[in-house]
Write an enzyme that holds these catalytic residues in place. Structure first.
Site, short mmCIF file in Angstrom:
data_model
loop_
_atom_site.label_atom_id
_atom_site.label_comp_id
_atom_site.label_asym_id
_atom_site.label_seq_id
_atom_site.Cartn_x
_atom_site.Cartn_y
_atom_site.Cartn_z
N ASN A 192 -16.43 15.29 -26.73
CA ASN A 192 -17.72 15.34 -26.02
C ASN A 192 -18.37 16.73 -26.09
O ASN A 192 -19.30 17.03 -25.35
CB ASN A 192 -17.55 14.90 -24.56
CG ASN A 192 -16.63 15.83 -23.76
OD1 ASN A 192 -16.18 16.84 -24.28
ND2 ASN A 192 -16.37 15.49 -22.51
N ASP A 213 -7.33 27.94 -21.11
CA ASP A 213 -7.30 27.00 -19.98
C ASP A 213 -5.89 26.54 -19.64
O ASP A 213 -4.95 26.82 -20.37
CB ASP A 213 -8.22 25.80 -20.27
CG ASP A 213 -7.99 25.20 -21.64
OD1 ASP A 213 -7.00 25.56 -22.30
OD2 ASP A 213 -8.81 24.36 -22.06
N HIS A 251 -16.83 19.64 -25.48
CA HIS A 251 -16.32 20.68 -24.57
C HIS A 251 -15.57 21.77 -25.33
O HIS A 251 -15.00 21.53 -26.39
CB HIS A 251 -15.49 20.09 -23.42
CG HIS A 251 -14.11 19.60 -23.75
ND1 HIS A 251 -13.68 18.32 -23.47
CD2 HIS A 251 -13.04 20.22 -24.30
CE1 HIS A 251 -12.42 18.18 -23.84
NE2 HIS A 251 -12.01 19.32 -24.35
N GLU A 282 -16.63 21.24 -19.50
CA GLU A 282 -17.15 19.91 -19.78
C GLU A 282 -18.68 19.93 -19.83
O GLU A 282 -19.31 20.88 -19.33
CB GLU A 282 -16.68 18.94 -18.67
CG GLU A 282 -15.17 18.74 -18.62
CD GLU A 282 -14.66 17.76 -19.69
OE1 GLU A 282 -15.29 17.64 -20.77
OE2 GLU A 282 -13.62 17.13 -19.43
C1 GLP Z 1 -8.37 19.88 -24.86
C2 GLP Z 1 -8.37 21.41 -24.64
C3 GLP Z 1 -9.35 22.09 -25.55
C4 GLP Z 1 -9.17 21.52 -26.95
C5 GLP Z 1 -9.64 20.10 -26.98
C6 GLP Z 1 -9.41 19.41 -28.31
O1 GLP Z 1 -8.85 19.15 -23.81
N1 GLP Z 1 -8.60 21.84 -23.31
O2 GLP Z 1 -9.13 23.49 -25.51
O3 GLP Z 1 -9.93 22.26 -27.86
O4 GLP Z 1 -9.10 19.35 -25.95
O5 GLP Z 1 -8.08 19.05 -28.50
P1 GLP Z 1 -7.49 18.61 -29.87
O6 GLP Z 1 -7.45 19.82 -30.73
O7 GLP Z 1 -6.10 18.11 -29.56
O8 GLP Z 1 -8.36 17.55 -30.40
#
Ligand code: GLP
Length: 240
Positions: free
Chosen positions: A134, A67, A136, A141
């Site tokens: 959440n 993404d 995702h 989402e």
């Molecule tokens: C972000 C990314 C995801 C990631 C998630 C968790 O929003 N788009 O790909 O897995 O949040 O992030 P983190 O590993 O910093 O908790």
């Protein structure tokens, strides 16, 4: 099918994730699906160390990132383009032309289609995933259809709040939209590894593994994938 690896902390989680990665990059022409966020950084550090110390080469490896924010220039330090170069690509011998990161443009649909078409020529051997609090995955989402391909999303307030720490703790500086690989695309990977640490991931990990398969928890679709390794620390595993 899930293989659960429960470890003490973030460092041990990164060690275990790296073992899985090492098996995959033994094939010099492998295709990796990559994620951003703080969860995979330890894994990426170990990949760089292994490249430098053992000469594991990424010259023939192809990567597809999950993404990217919409509206941030690539040069912005928090763009996922910058994140990936800073935290992984600059430490490897990977070729820039083998790196794919979704990118929005004037014609949103065409940009999304372009990414799916590029991916169709390959099959991801290992997809690295983090998980949002959440549930995702990528930026899919809750409520995203399971059959989704690459698309533009409006980020949930909770996700923007979670990510505000990268934007001077100011939610107003967090982009409102993103472009993400769809859930259907993620499910095509041969193998998935999901890394999670910390108590704020415990509900999402529980819902992913033990909850109903529902679009309300995007990660729950992984219950239908044949090969998912879940590497969690004690805090993230607390509700299992
Ligand atoms: C972000 C990314 C995801 C990631 C998630 C968790 O929003 N788009 O790909 O897995 O949040 O992030 P983190 O590993 O910093 O908790």
């Amino acid at each position: 099918m899930f293989t659960l690896i429960k470890v003490k902390d973030y460092e041990a989680m990164s060690d275990e994730a790296f073992k899985v990665m090492k098996g995959v990059v033994a094939d010099p022409k492998c295709v990796l699906g990559l994620a951003t966020g703080s969860s995979p950084i330890g894994l990426y550090q170990r990949m760089i160390a292994d490249h430098k110390e053992n000469g594991t080469s990424y010259a023939e490896v192809t990567t597809f990132n999950l993404d990217e924010y919409v509206g941030l220039p690539k040069s912005h330090p928090e763009s996922y383009y910058s994140f990936m170069h800073r935290n992984l690509f600059e430490g490897l011998d990977i070729r820039e032309e083998n790196i794919h990161i979704p990118e929005d443009g004037e014609d949103h649909d065409a940009k999304c289609r372009e990414y799916d078409e590029a991916m169709q020529e390959y099959r991801v051997d290992l997809q690295v995933l983090g998980i949002g609090s959440n549930g995702h995955i990528g930026f899919n989402e809750p409520g995203t259809p399971f059959d989704s391909k690459t698309h533009i999303v409006t980020l949930k307030e909770s996700t923007r709040k979670d990510n505000a720490r990268f934007f001077e703790d100011d939610i107003n500086k967090v982009p409102t939209h993103a472009i993400t690989m769809g859930i259907d695309t993620i499910m095509h990977a041969k193998k998935v590894i999901i890394v999670a640490s910390g108590a704020n991931k415990a509900d999402a990990i529980y819902a992913m593994m033990k909850g109903p398969v529902t679009e309300e928890c995007p990660a729950s679709i992984l219950q239908k994938h044949p090969d998912v390794v879940v590497v969690v620390d004690e805090a993230a595993a607390a509700k299992l």
